[in-house]
Design a protein around this motif. Structure first.
Motif, short mmCIF file in Angstrom:
data_model
loop_
_atom_site.label_atom_id
_atom_site.label_comp_id
_atom_site.label_asym_id
_atom_site.label_seq_id
_atom_site.Cartn_x
_atom_site.Cartn_y
_atom_site.Cartn_z
N ASP A 91 0.84 -1.09 -0.11
CA ASP A 91 0.01 0.16 0.07
C ASP A 91 0.81 1.14 -0.03
OD1 ASP A 91 -2.53 -1.38 -0.06
OD2 ASP A 91 -2.53 -1.52 2.31
N PHE A 92 2.80 0.61 -0.48
CA PHE A 92 3.75 1.60 -0.43
C PHE A 92 4.20 1.74 -2.10
CE2 PHE A 92 3.88 0.00 3.99
CZ PHE A 92 3.95 1.04 4.71
N ASP A 93 4.78 3.05 -2.31
CA ASP A 93 5.57 3.06 -3.28
C ASP A 93 6.72 2.44 -3.18
OD1 ASP A 93 3.53 4.58 -4.67
OD2 ASP A 93 4.61 6.75 -4.22
N ALA A 94 7.29 1.60 -3.94
CA ALA A 94 8.50 0.95 -3.76
C ALA A 94 9.10 0.42 -4.91
CB ALA A 94 8.19 -0.37 -2.76
N LEU A 95 10.37 0.06 -5.06
CA LEU A 95 10.68 -0.82 -6.13
C LEU A 95 10.29 -2.00 -6.24
CD1 LEU A 95 12.95 -0.28 -8.55
CD2 LEU A 95 14.58 -1.39 -6.72
N GLN A 96 9.80 -2.65 -7.08
CA GLN A 96 8.81 -3.75 -7.36
C GLN A 96 9.64 -4.88 -7.90
OE1 GLN A 96 5.93 -4.09 -6.02
NE2 GLN A 96 6.00 -1.95 -5.19
N LEU A 97 9.93 -5.96 -7.49
CA LEU A 97 10.59 -7.27 -7.80
C LEU A 97 9.67 -8.20 -8.04
CD1 LEU A 97 13.63 -7.01 -5.44
CD2 LEU A 97 13.37 -5.87 -7.49
N ASP A 98 9.49 -8.54 -9.41
CA ASP A 98 8.53 -9.76 -9.70
C ASP A 98 9.12 -10.96 -10.43
OD1 ASP A 98 6.36 -10.96 -10.91
OD2 ASP A 98 5.55 -9.44 -12.14
N TYR A 99 8.91 -12.15 -9.60
CA TYR A 99 9.76 -13.28 -10.13
C TYR A 99 8.86 -14.04 -10.78
CZ TYR A 99 12.96 -11.74 -6.46
OH TYR A 99 13.81 -10.94 -5.62
N ASP A 100 7.64 -13.72 -11.19
CA ASP A 100 6.69 -14.46 -12.30
C ASP A 100 7.20 -14.41 -13.63
OD1 ASP A 100 4.70 -16.05 -12.98
OD2 ASP A 100 3.12 -14.37 -12.65
N ASN A 101 8.32 -14.90 -13.81
CA ASN A 101 9.00 -15.07 -15.36
C ASN A 101 9.00 -16.55 -15.62
OD1 ASN A 101 9.61 -12.31 -15.67
ND2 ASN A 101 11.09 -12.54 -14.10
N ARG A 102 8.74 -17.06 -17.00
CA ARG A 102 8.62 -18.35 -17.14
C ARG A 102 9.81 -19.03 -17.08
NH1 ARG A 102 8.36 -15.63 -22.05
NH2 ARG A 102 10.07 -15.89 -23.62
N ASP A 103 11.13 -18.46 -16.91
CA ASP A 103 12.33 -19.10 -16.74
C ASP A 103 12.53 -19.52 -15.28
OD1 ASP A 103 12.82 -18.77 -19.37
OD2 ASP A 103 13.90 -17.08 -19.06
N ASN A 104 11.84 -19.12 -14.37
CA ASN A 104 11.89 -19.29 -12.86
C ASN A 104 11.04 -20.92 -12.56
OD1 ASN A 104 13.61 -17.35 -12.23
ND2 ASN A 104 11.52 -16.10 -11.74
N PRO A 105 11.56 -21.26 -11.52
CA PRO A 105 10.72 -22.59 -11.37
C PRO A 105 9.50 -22.17 -10.56
CG PRO A 105 12.95 -22.62 -10.08
CD PRO A 105 12.83 -21.06 -10.95
N PHE A 106 8.34 -23.13 -10.78
CA PHE A 106 7.24 -22.91 -10.12
C PHE A 106 6.85 -22.22 -8.77
CE2 PHE A 106 7.48 -27.04 -8.57
CZ PHE A 106 6.85 -27.24 -7.55
N PHE A 107 7.80 -22.64 -7.91
CA PHE A 107 7.77 -22.29 -6.48
C PHE A 107 8.40 -21.00 -6.22
CE2 PHE A 107 11.53 -25.03 -7.25
CZ PHE A 107 12.42 -24.35 -6.65
N ILE A 108 9.18 -20.33 -7.36
CA ILE A 108 9.86 -19.18 -7.03
C ILE A 108 8.69 -18.03 -7.60
CG2 ILE A 108 11.67 -17.53 -7.85
CD1 ILE A 108 12.41 -19.54 -5.87
N ARG A 109 8.05 -18.39 -8.84
CA ARG A 109 7.22 -17.56 -9.30
C ARG A 109 6.05 -16.77 -8.41
NH1 ARG A 109 5.76 -19.64 -15.33
NH2 ARG A 109 4.86 -17.63 -15.12
N PRO A 110 5.71 -17.50 -7.37
CA PRO A 110 4.76 -16.51 -6.57
C PRO A 110 5.32 -15.55 -5.78
CG PRO A 110 4.67 -18.73 -5.91
CD PRO A 110 5.77 -18.62 -7.19
N ILE A 111 6.57 -15.40 -5.59
CA ILE A 111 7.41 -14.38 -4.64
C ILE A 111 7.35 -12.94 -5.40
CG2 ILE A 111 9.53 -13.94 -3.66
CD1 ILE A 111 10.08 -16.82 -3.48
N LYS A 112 6.99 -12.09 -4.45
CA LYS A 112 6.90 -10.69 -4.93
C LYS A 112 8.05 -9.95 -3.86
CE LYS A 112 3.85 -11.42 -8.00
NZ LYS A 112 4.30 -12.13 -9.10
#
Length: 165
Positions: A111-132
């Motif tokens: 609910d903050f302005d922040a540098l956003q890091l999104d791991y939902d990339n197809r090259d990542n394993p399925f268990f990493i993709r839900p991490i933000k």
């Protein structure tokens, strides 16, 4: 693991009182103190986080008591596998990043302005993709981040991490 980095428009936020000056100082703080610091920190510019940053898992918001203390002790040891993050800006508002795991010379595609890091990339394993991840700057060369796990019923804060130049 790789991530896509997105910066929201740069805004200065009033800094929190008595900002710690190092990762070691951040490690001494509990979850409520880290939450207060994060709320008062500013959104970093991508150019400020370019390159390899030393990392440290600081505290978990999902574990309690003795288990949380054991995890925190392990995270502060040289045996903890996460070494930090590396960022490669691709302009003022976008870039790529990776987590360095095991050794600094090994890179894992991940609910903050922040540098956003999104791991939902197809090259990542399925268990990493839900991490933000989100991160904010406490002071020049010192950043505080929050890691969220995106579950079907919403995102849940899992832990705080710190990065330093």
């Amino acid at each position: 693991m790789t991530s896509t980095t997105t910066a929201v428009p740069y805004t200065k936020v009033a800094s929190a009182p008595r900002t710690p000056a190092s990762l070691d100082a951040l490690l001494q703080l509990d979850v409520p103190a880290l939450a207060d610091l994060y709320a008062g920190a500013r959104v970093p510019r991508l150019e400020d986080v370019k390159g390899d940053l030393r990392g440290r898992m600081l505290a978990t918001s999902v574990l309690r008591g003795r288990v949380a203390n054991l995890v925190r002790t392990f995270a502060s040891s040289d045996s903890f596998p996460w070494r930090g993050k590396s960022f490669m800006p691709k302009g003022a508002l976008r870039g790529d990043g990776i987590n360095r795991v095991i050794r600094d010379r090994w890179h894992r595609a991940g609910d903050f302005d922040a540098l956003q890091l999104d791991y939902d990339n197809r090259d990542n394993p399925f268990f990493i993709r839900p991490i933000k991840d989100e991160m904010r700057e406490l002071s020049p060369g010192l950043w505080l981040g929050q890691a969220y796990l995106q579950l079907p019923h919403g995102a849940h804060l899992a832990l705080y991490f710190g990065l330093a130049r």
